[in-house]
Enzyme design. Structure first.
Site, PDB file in Angstrom:
ATOM      1  N   CYS A 129       0.834  -1.203   0.000  1.00  0.00           N
ATOM      2  CA  CYS A 129       0.000   0.000   0.000  1.00  0.00           C
ATOM      3  C   CYS A 129       0.869   1.253   0.000  1.00  0.00           C
ATOM      4  CB  CYS A 129      -0.926  -0.008   1.209  1.00  0.00           C
ATOM      5  SG  CYS A 129      -2.028   1.420   1.299  1.00  0.00           S
ATOM      6  N   CYS A 234      -4.913  -2.771   7.020  1.00  0.00           N
ATOM      7  CA  CYS A 234      -5.815  -1.620   6.990  1.00  0.00           C
ATOM      8  C   CYS A 234      -7.256  -1.988   6.700  1.00  0.00           C
ATOM      9  CB  CYS A 234      -5.313  -0.598   5.969  1.00  0.00           C
ATOM     10  SG  CYS A 234      -5.044  -1.273   4.316  1.00  0.00           S
TER      11      CYS A 234
END
Length: 426
Positions: A129, A234
């Site tokens: 990410c 996340c």
């Protein structure tokens, strides 16, 4: 400290001699009229980072929406995070914007993660990410908005971007280093950030401690001052799915297989149960399996020693500190250097003998000295980095990233392909 404005506090800490790194200039900070974009997650770290530059006329916040689940607890969490960012923006009197990178996240982070799990390895999507979204797609978006090289990107990561002191030739360069506050260091998670991002990247948390950040947040009354730190991947953290395995079973088909033991002396193989899919396990993980506790050979806890993709088997061993869980060599693929590869190779070669080349195969572990680093090329032309360690390490998991350091500086990282035990002559 309460008497100082946030940016003045940051400038003070950045200039503090005890927080300097030998061979580097003090942290460079944006000028008053620069374009400043703060990546805000709604946590206290990025909120304080925004507060540092809230008095600058061209400062703003940006919130990335990277994941959506309709009618789920995680979707509600996303909405709460965005509302918290808006509250912080209003409190600091800076504009905040929400951008949607869900498609990019799905293609560049989530689908590769699923493929890795299906292949039996344990990936790290948070590093992906950072590479593809926070310092990839977001930078591309800001390049279009402000023009490449015409803005600062500020984040709440605990790491440092520092410029080397000019050499005799007058040249200098930008490096990514560990944070001053070791208990929160996040340099491992930034090990795949492109070198091109460093000159315009500001990481104010890199010169602060977590208690100092909380104190600043309290002093200025930030709405997120007491918000707990986020934990876990996340898109799973705080969701109704709980554990990652319960989340992944929605996307990855289960392929049951056998849980076995292998006698280290005779090679005898015994089957003790069934697993629901290799992706449910990682090397070194405790296995909840019923073993004959009345037999001294099988008493105690059992752990994953190997995942055999070709036979779809989980191999287990007895005892958390079983020798079969410890390896002293790790082989990396897809090594991504922070700098030119030739320069990184020279640094490694130069500093191996003095014990300054270190590795981490997970975040916040004690760094381990490398005794040798060998670059190899396969018959297919793929590059591999083989690193022999001075001390054997427990549970080195294929699929995870292994980061190479030269003291405080990140040299780059690669994906763990294999680990094994080799004879050393140290």
């Amino acid at each position: 400290m309460a008497s100082r404005k946030p940016f003045e506090q940051l400038a003070k800490f950045a200039a503090d001699q005890c927080r300097q790194v030998v061979g580097y200039q003090p942290m460079k900070l944006p000028s008053k009229f620069d374009n400043i974009v703060v990546a805000m997650s709604s946590g206290v770290d990025s909120s304080v980072a925004a507060a540092m530059f809230s008095s600058f006329p061209n400062a703003r916040g940006i919130y990335m929406q990277n994941w959506t689940e309709t009618n789920s607890a995680r979707e509600q969490c996303h909405e709460r995070d965005w509302k918290d960012v808006q509250k912080v923006g209003a409190h600091l009197n800076i504009p905040v914007e929400k951008v949607n990178f869900e498609q990019d996240y799905w293609l560049d982070v989530f689908e590769p993660m699923l493929r890795d799990y299906e292949q039996g390895v344990t990936p790290n999507p948070d590093i992906g990410c950072n590479r593809f979204i926070k310092f990839g797609k977001l930078r591309s978006h800001l390049d279009v908005t402000f023009g490449a090289g015409n803005y600062w990107l500020v984040t709440g990561h605990y790491s440092r971007v520092l410029q080397t002191q000019a050499r005799a030739s007058g040249s200098d360069s930008w490096h990514l280093l560990r944070a001053f506050y070791a208990p929160k260091d996040q340099s491992y998670y930034l090990s795949q950030v492109p070198s091109a991002a460093l000159p315009a990247l500001c990481l104010p948390m890199g010169v602060l401690t977590k208690p100092e950040v909380r104190e600043i947040a309290n002093d200025i009354g930030l709405p997120t001052a007491h918000k707990p730190d986020s934990q876990g991947i996340c898109f799973v953290a705080n969701s109704q799915h709980g554990k990652i395995s319960r989340f992944l079973e929605q996307y990855i088909p289960s392929h049951a297989g056998e849980i076995v033991t292998l006698d280290p002396t005779t090679g005898e193989r015994k089957t003790w149960g069934r697993h629901t899919g290799l992706w449910n396990y990682t090397i070194g993980q405790k296995v909840g399996i019923s073993m004959p506790q009345g037999d001294p050979r099988y008493q105690g806890a059992w752990f994953v020693a190997d995942k055999r993709v070709d036979t779809n088997e989980i191999v287990i061993c007895r005892g958390r500190d079983n020798p079969c869980l410890y390896k002293n060599r790790v082989v990396l693929k897809d090594f991504s250097p922070l700098g030119s590869l030739s320069e990184i190779k020279d640094v490694i070669k130069q500093h191996l003998a003095d014990g300054a080349i270190l590795i981490q195969h997970r975040s916040l572990q004690e760094p381990v000295k490398a005794s040798s680093c060998t670059w190899e090329t396969t018959r297919a032309g793929e590059s591999r980095l083989s690193v022999v360690l001075e001390q054997r390490q427990r549970a080195i998991a294929p699929g995870q990233y292994c980061t190479i350091y030269q003291k405080e500086r990140i040299l780059g990282s690669g994906t763990i392909l294999t680990s094994d035990e080799v004879e050393t002559h140290i």
